[in-house]
Design an enzyme around this catalytic site. Sequence first.
Site, PDB file in Angstrom:
ATOM      1  N   ASP A  93      10.292  13.955  65.823  1.00  0.00           N
ATOM      2  CA  ASP A  93      10.061  15.084  64.918  1.00  0.00           C
ATOM      3  C   ASP A  93      11.262  16.021  64.894  1.00  0.00           C
ATOM      4  O   ASP A  93      11.769  16.426  65.942  1.00  0.00           O
ATOM      5  CB  ASP A  93       8.828  15.893  65.362  1.00  0.00           C
ATOM      6  CG  ASP A  93       7.537  15.112  65.118  1.00  0.00           C
ATOM      7  OD1 ASP A  93       7.510  14.278  64.193  1.00  0.00           O
ATOM      8  OD2 ASP A  93       6.572  15.344  65.861  1.00  0.00           O
ATOM      9  N   HIS A 125      10.154   7.794  64.219  1.00  0.00           N
ATOM     10  CA  HIS A 125      10.982   9.004  64.200  1.00  0.00           C
ATOM     11  C   HIS A 125      10.728   9.883  65.408  1.00  0.00           C
ATOM     12  O   HIS A 125       9.740   9.732  66.124  1.00  0.00           O
ATOM     13  CB  HIS A 125      10.711   9.814  62.927  1.00  0.00           C
ATOM     14  CG  HIS A 125       9.341  10.408  62.880  1.00  0.00           C
ATOM     15  ND1 HIS A 125       8.212   9.653  62.656  1.00  0.00           N
ATOM     16  CD2 HIS A 125       8.907  11.682  63.039  1.00  0.00           C
ATOM     17  CE1 HIS A 125       7.142  10.422  62.672  1.00  0.00           C
ATOM     18  NE2 HIS A 125       7.532  11.673  62.923  1.00  0.00           N
TER      19      HIS A 125
HETATM   20  C1  SIN Z   1       0.365  10.535  63.251  1.00  0.00           C
HETATM   21  O1  SIN Z   1      -0.175  10.935  62.209  1.00  0.00           O
HETATM   22  O2  SIN Z   1      -0.179   9.690  63.962  1.00  0.00           O
HETATM   23  C2  SIN Z   1       1.720  11.040  63.649  1.00  0.00           C
HETATM   24  C3  SIN Z   1       2.101  12.238  62.871  1.00  0.00           C
HETATM   25  C4  SIN Z   1       3.520  12.688  63.122  1.00  0.00           C
HETATM   26  O3  SIN Z   1       4.461  11.940  62.848  1.00  0.00           O
HETATM   27  O4  SIN Z   1       3.699  13.801  63.599  1.00  0.00           O
END
Ligand code: SIN
Length: 305
Positions: free
Chosen positions: A128, A126
């Site tokens: 963000d 994704h």
């Molecule tokens: C992660 O925990 O490595 C990524 C977290 C996120 O999707 O912001």
Amino acid sequence: MSAVYASLSSSPVPVGQPESSASPFVIRPLAAALGAEVLDLNLDQPLSDEAFSRIRQAFSDHHVLVFRKQDITPAQHVQFSRRFGPLQIHVLRQFQLPGHEEILQISNIRENGKPIGLGDAGAFWHSDLSYKAVPSLGSLLHARELPDSGGDTHFANMHLAWETLPASLQKVLLPLKAEHSYIKRYEEQRAKAPWRPALTQAQLDEVRPVVHPVVTTHPDNGRKTLFVNEHFTSRIVGLPQDESEDLLQQLFAHSVRPEFIYTHQWQKDDMVFWDNRSVIHLAGGTPDDQRRRLNRTTVEGTAPV
Ligand code: SIN
């Protein structure tokens, strides 16, 4: 480290070699696809305009910047993030770092039987907050507690994804728009992680589906990028459901080809700043018996065009 040239990147600098500059910190490319590390810079000190503009340029060139050894406070994390724009507040307010509404805790830790953070934040590829009308410029994730093994984060370069599509498919995609929805996978995630709260009507109102172009132009570097992701992109507007699904699945698979990816293996106190306009990411997973805790701020971008 061998000097493998970053032939797929916009940067002319060999991977592993520092860029030269008058500023006393070093920017060293990490991988052919994307990523650079920033060494000898303390984010607990105010940044000069010259240093800030070097960082902006490196961000535009490399898409993911890894600032090493940043033992800074949450307030300093917020202050540094604000240099890049206003911060966005995540809809799941129960996972904010107490006293810092701009910080979302990403963690599998439970205290008094309750999760302190979003443990499965990156379970699907994704960008963000692509589900917002004004999505994110970038996110800054600060490693506070790390597992002995696992817990990596994978990043895929969506400029490369766009640029390597067949010209005939690019032509089809250029005029298309897609819907992005926070709730696309929410119930699926909740079924696996029942600690995820049911969304209130106020939260649902805050994350109504939005529509963005499938192909966007990065406002800083002018390159086109494929702006769809498997977590939040729910359909291509105007296509029958089965055609939309086929096309999206094809794009999701293409965008995570191994040659587009940099995998970040976290070190304590890393601050990783990624560009949500040109990169998608995925959390690699943490063993259940290992603690992982990171703090995330998210900088607001501009409406995608
Ligand atoms: C992660 O925990 O490595 C990524 C977290 C996120 O999707 O912001």
